[in-house]
Write a protein that holds these residues in place. Structure first.
Motif, mmCIF file in Angstrom:
data_model
loop_
_atom_site.group_PDB
_atom_site.id
_atom_site.type_symbol
_atom_site.label_atom_id
_atom_site.label_comp_id
_atom_site.label_asym_id
_atom_site.label_seq_id
_atom_site.Cartn_x
_atom_site.Cartn_y
_atom_site.Cartn_z
ATOM 1 N N UNK A 67 10.601 -0.313 -2.962
ATOM 2 C CA UNK A 67 10.219 -1.723 -3.106
ATOM 3 C C UNK A 67 9.746 -2.268 -1.756
ATOM 4 N N UNK A 68 8.783 -3.167 -1.785
ATOM 5 C CA UNK A 68 8.172 -3.699 -0.567
ATOM 6 C C UNK A 68 7.767 -2.556 0.363
ATOM 7 N N UNK A 69 6.784 -1.774 -0.073
ATOM 8 C CA UNK A 69 6.461 -0.532 0.627
ATOM 9 C C UNK A 69 6.019 -0.724 2.074
ATOM 10 N N UNK A 70 6.383 0.269 2.848
ATOM 11 C CA UNK A 70 6.008 0.323 4.263
ATOM 12 C C UNK A 70 5.269 1.626 4.485
ATOM 13 N N UNK A 71 4.218 1.562 5.259
ATOM 14 C CA UNK A 71 3.529 2.800 5.592
ATOM 15 C C UNK A 71 2.942 2.696 6.999
#
Lengths: 103, 163
Positions: A67-71
């Motif tokens: 959830x609430x992706x980070x990359x």
């Protein structure tokens, strides 16, 4: 509406480092809500980073991305002041786009 | 739970199949909110994301198998306290990398994320994945048409798939 995408793109000469945080529920379709009903799958499928007319990085995501992706990634060939265009599309057809100046 | 063999198994049916045991006794399922098809972005590997086992997902995505390589460095915690958010990253010293993918073997669907790496982009990515339980994590790097993999066992104390 405030953008769902937060980006930090910093250049240290040759290499530009990009960190992105997106607000998205990333529901798997396997989880039930408090009433016991299944929450339908709702997740980002494609996230694209474009710089100077070229796709530098494309993500294809499934439901297993948090959830609430980070990359985070890095690329060459851009300089300070160049614009980085970020866009995503989810499985319900929703999308969002933003541009960030490389600092 | 068997695999759907109908002519057009929709995503919804497959998801329902996966969750059917938990759903016995619940009448009104949210059929209306059927996920839109991914036809708009035809490059999205829909089939690969539907595969349950890691081997099938790798086959659907790449059509071949990977060989383990110490040039692929997979970084993930030994123990993840929260399976919903596990920071995972890959770096590699391989040349001509065109894609990097992550597979979580014990998840309901093994393929978690697949990244296309352009020319000039540093072959490495950091992201956060969900893990249902203690699992084998596989990273695959496609370089110069070949597949290289790195594997790591991640212990999960609280699952990330609503278990």
């Amino acid at each position: 509406m405030a953008s769902s995408i937060r980006v930090r793109a910093t250049s240290n000469g040759d290499i530009t480092e990009v960190q992105t945080l997106i607000q998205h529920p990333m529901d798997t379709g396997l989880v039930k809500d408090s009433k016991g009903e299944l929450i339908p799958a709702h997740f980002i499928q494609e996230l694209k980073f474009e710089c100077n007319g070229k796709d530098v990085f494309v993500a294809n995501w499934g439901t297993a991305v948090s959830k609430d992706p980070y990359v985070k990634f890095s690329f060459k060939g851009a300089k300070k002041g160049d614009e980085l265009k970020i866009s995503w599309t989810d499985n319900k057809g929703a999308s969002d786009t933003t541009t960030a100046k490389i600092a | 739970m068997t695999t759907t063999t109908g002519p057009h198994p929709t995503r919804r049916l497959i998801l329902l199949g996966a969750a059917s045991v938990a759903l016995i006794g619940l009448g009104n399922l949210p059929f209306a909110a059927r996920p839109a098809s991914a036809a708009a972005n035809d490059k999205y590997p829909e089939e690969a994301f539907k595969q349950k086992s890691e081997a099938d997902a790798i086959k659907a995505l790449y059509g071949r198998t990977a060989e383990p390589s110490d040039k692929v460095k997979l970084d993930a915690p030994e123990i993840a306290e929260n399976g919903g958010v596990v920071p995972v990253s890959v770096t590699t010293t391989l040349d001509k990398v065109t894609s990097i993918s992550f597979f979580v073997a014990e998840n309901p669907y093994a393929l978690a994320a697949s990244y296309r790496i352009a020319d000039g982009t540093i072959p490495g990515v950091a992201n956060r994945l969900k893990m249902a339980k203690t699992t084998k994590l596989v990273a695959i790097v496609e370089a110069d048409g070949k597949l290289y993999s790195a594997t790591k066992e991640v212990k999960v104390t609280v699952g990330g798939c609503g278990g």
